[in-house]
Scaffold this active site. Structure first.
Site, mmCIF file in Angstrom:
data_model
loop_
_atom_site.group_PDB
_atom_site.id
_atom_site.type_symbol
_atom_site.label_atom_id
_atom_site.label_comp_id
_atom_site.label_asym_id
_atom_site.label_seq_id
_atom_site.Cartn_x
_atom_site.Cartn_y
_atom_site.Cartn_z
ATOM 1 N N ASN A 62 -6.299 1.523 13.640
ATOM 2 C CA ASN A 62 -5.894 2.929 13.666
ATOM 3 C C ASN A 62 -6.939 3.683 14.476
ATOM 4 O O ASN A 62 -8.029 3.973 13.980
ATOM 5 C CB ASN A 62 -5.828 3.450 12.208
ATOM 6 C CG ASN A 62 -5.539 4.941 12.149
ATOM 7 O OD1 ASN A 62 -5.228 5.569 13.157
ATOM 8 N ND2 ASN A 62 -5.658 5.504 10.953
ATOM 9 N N LYS A 85 -6.914 6.656 15.500
ATOM 10 C CA LYS A 85 -7.015 8.086 15.156
ATOM 11 C C LYS A 85 -7.093 8.937 16.427
ATOM 12 O O LYS A 85 -6.487 8.573 17.438
ATOM 13 C CB LYS A 85 -8.195 8.313 14.209
ATOM 14 C CG LYS A 85 -8.130 7.397 12.979
ATOM 15 C CD LYS A 85 -9.082 7.783 11.878
ATOM 16 C CE LYS A 85 -8.944 6.801 10.717
ATOM 17 N NZ LYS A 85 -9.749 7.171 9.549
ATOM 18 N N HIS A 144 -0.815 8.698 6.025
ATOM 19 C CA HIS A 144 -2.275 8.552 6.028
ATOM 20 C C HIS A 144 -2.894 9.740 5.297
ATOM 21 O O HIS A 144 -2.416 10.870 5.410
ATOM 22 C CB HIS A 144 -2.789 8.464 7.468
ATOM 23 C CG HIS A 144 -4.219 8.016 7.516
ATOM 24 N ND1 HIS A 144 -5.262 8.863 7.233
ATOM 25 C CD2 HIS A 144 -4.771 6.804 7.772
ATOM 26 C CE1 HIS A 144 -6.394 8.182 7.314
ATOM 27 N NE2 HIS A 144 -6.127 6.933 7.644
ATOM 28 N N GLU A 180 -5.388 11.448 5.911
ATOM 29 C CA GLU A 180 -5.799 12.563 6.786
ATOM 30 C C GLU A 180 -4.613 13.479 7.080
ATOM 31 O O GLU A 180 -4.790 14.684 7.284
ATOM 32 C CB GLU A 180 -6.441 12.003 8.070
ATOM 33 C CG GLU A 180 -7.833 11.443 7.769
ATOM 34 C CD GLU A 180 -8.300 10.331 8.669
ATOM 35 O OE1 GLU A 180 -7.723 10.117 9.743
ATOM 36 O OE2 GLU A 180 -9.272 9.637 8.274
ATOM 37 N N GLU A 202 -5.294 2.551 0.836
ATOM 38 C CA GLU A 202 -6.518 3.116 1.412
ATOM 39 C C GLU A 202 -7.109 4.148 0.451
ATOM 40 O O GLU A 202 -6.697 5.317 0.471
ATOM 41 C CB GLU A 202 -6.209 3.800 2.742
ATOM 42 C CG GLU A 202 -5.653 2.881 3.796
ATOM 43 C CD GLU A 202 -5.923 3.407 5.197
ATOM 44 O OE1 GLU A 202 -6.510 2.672 5.990
ATOM 45 O OE2 GLU A 202 -5.580 4.568 5.482
ATOM 46 N N GLY A 230 -13.823 5.918 6.246
ATOM 47 C CA GLY A 230 -14.842 6.499 7.131
ATOM 48 C C GLY A 230 -16.168 6.786 6.444
ATOM 49 O O GLY A 230 -17.016 7.497 6.982
ATOM 50 N N SER A 254 -13.223 1.577 5.431
ATOM 51 C CA SER A 254 -14.534 1.004 5.776
ATOM 52 C C SER A 254 -14.521 -0.521 5.869
ATOM 53 O O SER A 254 -15.498 -1.182 5.515
ATOM 54 C CB SER A 254 -15.610 1.484 4.795
ATOM 55 O OG SER A 254 -15.782 2.885 4.902
HETATM 56 P P1 PGA Z 1 -12.068 3.426 8.422
HETATM 57 O O1 PGA Z 1 -10.608 4.090 8.459
HETATM 58 O O2 PGA Z 1 -11.895 1.958 8.691
HETATM 59 O O3 PGA Z 1 -12.834 4.137 9.508
HETATM 60 O O4 PGA Z 1 -12.631 3.691 7.059
HETATM 61 C C1 PGA Z 1 -9.485 3.431 7.904
HETATM 62 C C2 PGA Z 1 -8.258 4.303 8.057
HETATM 63 O O5 PGA Z 1 -8.364 5.515 7.913
HETATM 64 O O6 PGA Z 1 -7.142 3.780 8.312
#
Ligand code: PGA
Length: 259
Positions: free
Chosen positions: A9, A11, A95, A97, A167, A173, A212
């Protein structure tokens, strides 16, 4: 069929040069690796470029969002048919976010799920609890509610051939991944929750872990029986780290191991 799937992803990251360099790096690092599905989800404006860059490789194209509307006066939106036209197959929805920064509800996300299925695209349905919900012992309740938005409106059959990504919001993150045991417990809960409606559908649904995941912790996560690969954010922007994660998934489980 259930098989490990590692998806990057990207982003809100990238430019034309980075798209070419990252995909070229992935092609080199991943040549000869099999036993694991690999997908990338660049921002929509780079889909066409990425589609050309992955041509002839095993990398599959995805992206990060879709609108519920199919066409018309919806300024700034992108439809399922447009994504399909550009060759995207795996589409991330729900997601955290988008749930948090764009106030997307379970109901809206369920509609996106239906729109993608109708277009013949594969939803990657992200679910997961916040840190406060986790600390309040509400992880299962939240995951069940997010799954139920689809399950109760579209039935268990809707989960045929789709991907769920667990997730935990507190792990995204932050560098603070769920432990393999923590993640496995929730993955098992999610699979059992779907199995209550349809055991065969639950057995084949791909459940990725996200939050992560990196080249150091991937192998341990993938050793868990209900973890079918990962949705990777930060580490998907580096070809070498992403390739280590893909190789760990391929080594952990061969498609034939899974029903
Ligand atoms: P990350 O993000 O691996 O940077 O923690 C995962 C995601 O948001 O899909």
């Amino acid at each position: 069929m259930r098989h490990p799937l590692v998806m990057g992803n990207w982003k809100l990251n990238g430019n034309k040069q980075m798209v070419n360099e990252l995909i070229a790096g992935l092609r080199t690092e991943l040549s000869g690796v099999d036993g694991c599905g690999v997908a990338i989800a660049p921002p929509v404006m780079y889909l066409d470029q990425a589609k050309h860059a992955i041509s002839g490789s095993h990398i599959v194209l995805g992206t990060q969002n879709v609108d519920v509307n199919l066409f018309g006066a919806f300024t700034g939106e992108v439809s399922a048919d447009m994504l399909k036209d550009l060759g995207a197959e795996y589409i991330i929805i729900g997601h955290s976010e988008r749930r948090i920064y764009h106030a997307e509800s379970d109901e809206l996300i369920a509609k996106k799920f239906a729109v993608l299925k109708a277009a013949g695209l594969t939803p990657v349905l992200c679910i997961g609890e916040t840190e406060a919900e986790n600390e309040a012992g509400k992880t299962e309740e939240v995951c069940a509610r997010q799954i139920n938005a689809v399950l109760n409106s579209q039935g268990a059959d809707a989960f045929n051939g789709v991907v769920v990504a667990y997730e935990p919001v507190w792990a995204i993150g932050t560098g603070k991944s769920a432990t393999p045991a923590q993640a496995q417990a929730v993955h098992n809960f999610i699979r059992n929750h779907i199995a209550k409606k349809d055991a065969a559908v639950a057995a084949q649904v791909i459940i990725q872990y996200g939050g992560s995941v990196n080249d150091k912790n991937a192998a341990e996560l993938f050793a868990q029986p209900d973890i079918d690969g990962a949705l990777v954010g930060g580490a998907s922007l580096k070809a070498d780290a992403f390739a280590v994660i893909v190789k760990a998934a391929a080594a952990a489980k061969k498609p034939d191991d899974l029903s």
